[in-house]
Each structure stands twice: as C-alpha cells, then as structure tokens.
Design a protein around this motif. Structure first.
Motif, PDB file in Angstrom:
ATOM      1  N   UNK A  89      33.424 -60.732 -50.365  1.00  0.00           N
ATOM      2  CA  UNK A  89      32.465 -61.595 -51.067  1.00  0.00           C
ATOM      3  C   UNK A  89      31.792 -60.777 -52.163  1.00  0.00           C
ATOM      4  N   UNK A  90      31.756 -61.344 -53.372  1.00  0.00           N
ATOM      5  CA  UNK A  90      31.031 -60.694 -54.466  1.00  0.00           C
ATOM      6  C   UNK A  90      29.935 -61.649 -54.919  1.00  0.00           C
ATOM      7  N   UNK A  91      28.692 -61.306 -54.615  1.00  0.00           N
ATOM      8  CA  UNK A  91      27.575 -62.192 -54.939  1.00  0.00           C
ATOM      9  C   UNK A  91      26.990 -61.830 -56.309  1.00  0.00           C
ATOM     10  N   UNK A  92      27.399 -62.618 -57.318  1.00  0.00           N
ATOM     11  CA  UNK A  92      26.916 -62.391 -58.686  1.00  0.00           C
ATOM     12  C   UNK A  92      26.001 -63.528 -59.137  1.00  0.00           C
ATOM     13  N   UNK A  93      25.893 -64.575 -58.308  1.00  0.00           N
ATOM     14  CA  UNK A  93      25.016 -65.702 -58.660  1.00  0.00           C
ATOM     15  C   UNK A  93      23.571 -65.248 -58.522  1.00  0.00           C
ATOM     16  N   UNK A  94      22.790 -65.483 -59.545  1.00  0.00           N
ATOM     17  CA  UNK A  94      21.361 -65.125 -59.494  1.00  0.00           C
ATOM     18  C   UNK A  94      20.686 -65.797 -60.673  1.00  0.00           C
ATOM     19  N   UNK A  95      19.395 -65.995 -60.538  1.00  0.00           N
ATOM     20  CA  UNK A  95      18.632 -66.387 -61.723  1.00  0.00           C
ATOM     21  C   UNK A  95      18.322 -65.094 -62.459  1.00  0.00           C
ATOM     22  N   UNK A  96      18.866 -64.975 -63.648  1.00  0.00           N
ATOM     23  CA  UNK A  96      18.727 -63.733 -64.401  1.00  0.00           C
ATOM     24  C   UNK A  96      17.548 -63.806 -65.358  1.00  0.00           C
ATOM     25  N   UNK A  97      17.240 -62.673 -65.964  1.00  0.00           N
ATOM     26  CA  UNK A  97      16.236 -62.624 -67.023  1.00  0.00           C
ATOM     27  C   UNK A  97      14.875 -62.170 -66.538  1.00  0.00           C
ATOM     28  N   UNK A  98      14.320 -61.181 -67.229  1.00  0.00           N
ATOM     29  CA  UNK A  98      13.001 -60.645 -66.869  1.00  0.00           C
ATOM     30  C   UNK A  98      11.902 -61.565 -67.385  1.00  0.00           C
TER      31      UNK A  98
END
Length: 341
Positions: A89-98
């Motif tokens: 599993x590669x978890x790359x889903x995220x809400x990005x941005x500072x």
C-alpha cells in the motif's frame, strides 16, 4: 547495494492515484506489469481537469482499477482491502498545502488524520507486506540545522499541515509496533515536474506570467537571506519510491522514516531565473517575470534541505535531474497542455 527489486506479481494499492505523485507511481508500476488499484476522491482543491487528464492516461492499462472514494469513509477503505487484497500500500492521498491549512483546517483532519487512521486499520485487519506513506519536509518546522536529517528533533511544526504529517509518522510507528505492520514514511521535499500541482509556486508563477500578472515572492526582497528550497524532480522521486517498495524496514518496530529530496537546495531566486530561462526556450521569446516582494507567510519555512544519506544507503537512491532540465520538461509540457504556442 543489496536491495530487492520490484515484484510484478504483487498487487499495489495507491491512494491519491489522480494526484501528481500517485499518477506517476501508478504509471511506472503499470508499465512494469504490476496490478495497480488506484483510489482517489478527485476533490476540487485544484483543477479537476488535470486530475482527470492523469487518470485518462492510466485507463488503457488492463491491470489498472480505479475506485472513486474518500479515505475518510472507513467502509470504502475496508471494502477496497477486502476485495483487492493488496500486498503493498502506498498512501499518497492527503490534503496538501501549508497556506490552505490556515483557511480550511477541517479537511486536513478528515483526510490526513482520519483517512490515514482508516488505512492503518485496514492494514491491521488485512495484513500487507509493506505500507509506504507520504510524510513531508514541513515536519522539520523552522529547524535551523541543515541539512535536515531523519534523526533531528521534529516536535515544533509551524502549520497544521505539518502537524498532521508528524501525526502520521507517530500513528504508523504505533501500528507498526502493535500489529507488526512494516511501514515506511517519506518526507518529500518540494516535488515538481510536468502535470504537477497547480498550487505549487513554480506552476503558479507560470500561470501568473500568462495572465499578465506579477509573481509574489515571499522573501522581503532579501537576496542575501533568500529562501532555499530542495526542489526534487518527479522522476527522481518515483525512482526512490519504487526502490523502497520491496524493501520494508527490519527490526522492531518495523517502521522507518526517510527524507526523499534532492540534497541540493537552490535559492528561490535562482529557481525563478531557471524557470524564466525554460519558458524562454519553450516559447522562443524572452520571458521575464514581473516580481513583487512580500514578507514571508505564516507557516512557511526559510529553508528546506534534505540529507538523503539514509535513503542512499538503504536503496542507492540518488537524484539525477538538474533544476534546468527538470524545469525545461515542465515548461515544454505546460506550453503544450495549455496550447500557449
């Protein structure tokens, strides 16, 4: 260098498959004959057309299955694991941005904390060979010591985004310890390239130029103490991830965190100059940005600089792409994609 290469007989679940890194990783695995399950909620944080363009490029691969779903929905995550039985599993889903985390904190908790918790729970109940997940260079906060090393103290994040990423590392460590889940966290350093994220500075600078607007540079016009960033080209990032997939950490707990960056920080003004030059080449005419200097924004850090010694030791990862080559590939794609020539 003794590390295991990719195993095409395994099933890979990639979350955030319509995203920048998720798309390129899915494509690379599919090209090598792997079974890839992609999941993404295709939200409108940035241009959905670009996400759909990426997904269209993955559709022709027979071994690609796409699930439109949200990681914050536990039922969707559990069902995905039950039906597809992923090995890696590669978890790359995220809400990005500072900066966006200051305006809209709720989505960061939903996506980055609850979403990741659901992935960990799924890995607990449906054991996997390896969980690789995205952390971020932002966990280093205003760390003054450079280059940043994995052993540095990271308990002073300066944005909610960074806090959620640090939380992911702690949660993965705990689950690894309790349930023997082999897990690797990756602290990404400013990833760029064709089909990249429109909310990233380099992409925004190109947008502003073609809209006839000035670009904002958040360094107070202080060229001596300019912002430094470790810009990492997308192909290098994918190479690093791919090498790690079949090499879960040993020991107890089976959890490790790596920097994945360029180990070669550039001054922001040098990067902007390289972007002007790349656009000049793509368009066949001189390009110069109209620049406006402003104070550094809350949550931004003055420098990001990765020590990549540990990753090099583990899997021989060494970024190869120069800033000029990488930006040239980006601007050639940009001018073609938006039909600007």
């Amino acid at each position: 260098m003794n590390y295991k290469t990719l195993d095409p007989s395994k099933t890979y679940l990639i979350t955030g498959a319509a995203g920048f890194i998720g798309f390129y990783l899915s494509k690379k695995l599919l090209e090598q004959g792997c079974q890839v399950i992609g999941i993404d909620n295709v939200n409108d944080y940035y241009d959905v057309n670009l996400k759909n363009t990426r997904l269209k490029q993955l559709e022709p691969y027979e071994k690609f299955t796409f699930i439109k779903g949200d990681l914050a929905d536990k039922e969707t995550v559990m069902k995905t694991f039950e039906e597809n039985k992923p090995n890696v599993v590669v978890n790359l889903a995220a809400q990005a941005g500072v900066r966006y985390s200051i305006e809209n904190p709720d989505v960061y908790i939903q996506s980055n904390i609850i979403g990741f918790y659901n992935i960990l729970e799924a890995c607990r109940h449906h054991p996997v060979d390896h969980l690789v997940y995205a952390s971020s260079s932002s966990v280093y906060g205003t760390n003054k010591k450079v280059p940043f090393e994995e052993s540095d103290f990271v308990d002073h994040p300066v944005s909610l985004y960074a806090s959620t990423k640090k939380s992911n590392e702690l949660m993965a460590h705990t689950y690894s310890h309790l349930y023997k889940i082999p897990a690797t966290g990756l602290r990404f350093f400013t990833v760029y390239g064709p089909m990249g994220r429109p909310d990233m500075a380099y992409f925004g600078f190109a947008d502003k130029y073609f809209a006839g607007e000035p670009i904002k540079i958040f360094n107070n016009g202080d060229f001596e103490n300019d912002l430094y960033r470790d810009f990492t080209y997308i192909d290098d990032i994918i190479e690093g991830i791919e090498r790690l997939l079949s090499n879960p950490p040993a020991g107890e707990p089976q959890h490790k965190v790596f920097n994945i960056g360029n180990n070669n920080p550039e001054k922001l003004m040098t990067f902007i100059g390289a972007l002007e030059k790349a656009l000049t080449n793509s368009l066949g005419r001189d390009v110069e940005f109209n620049k406006v200097y402003e104070p550094i924004k809350p949550g931004d850090v003055p420098a990001t600089y990765a020590s990549t010694d540990q990753l090099q030791q583990a899997v021989g990862f060494k970024p190869e792409t120069s800033i000029q080559d990488g930006l040239q590939k980006f601007t050639d794609w940009y001018v073609d994609y938006y039909k600007l020539k």
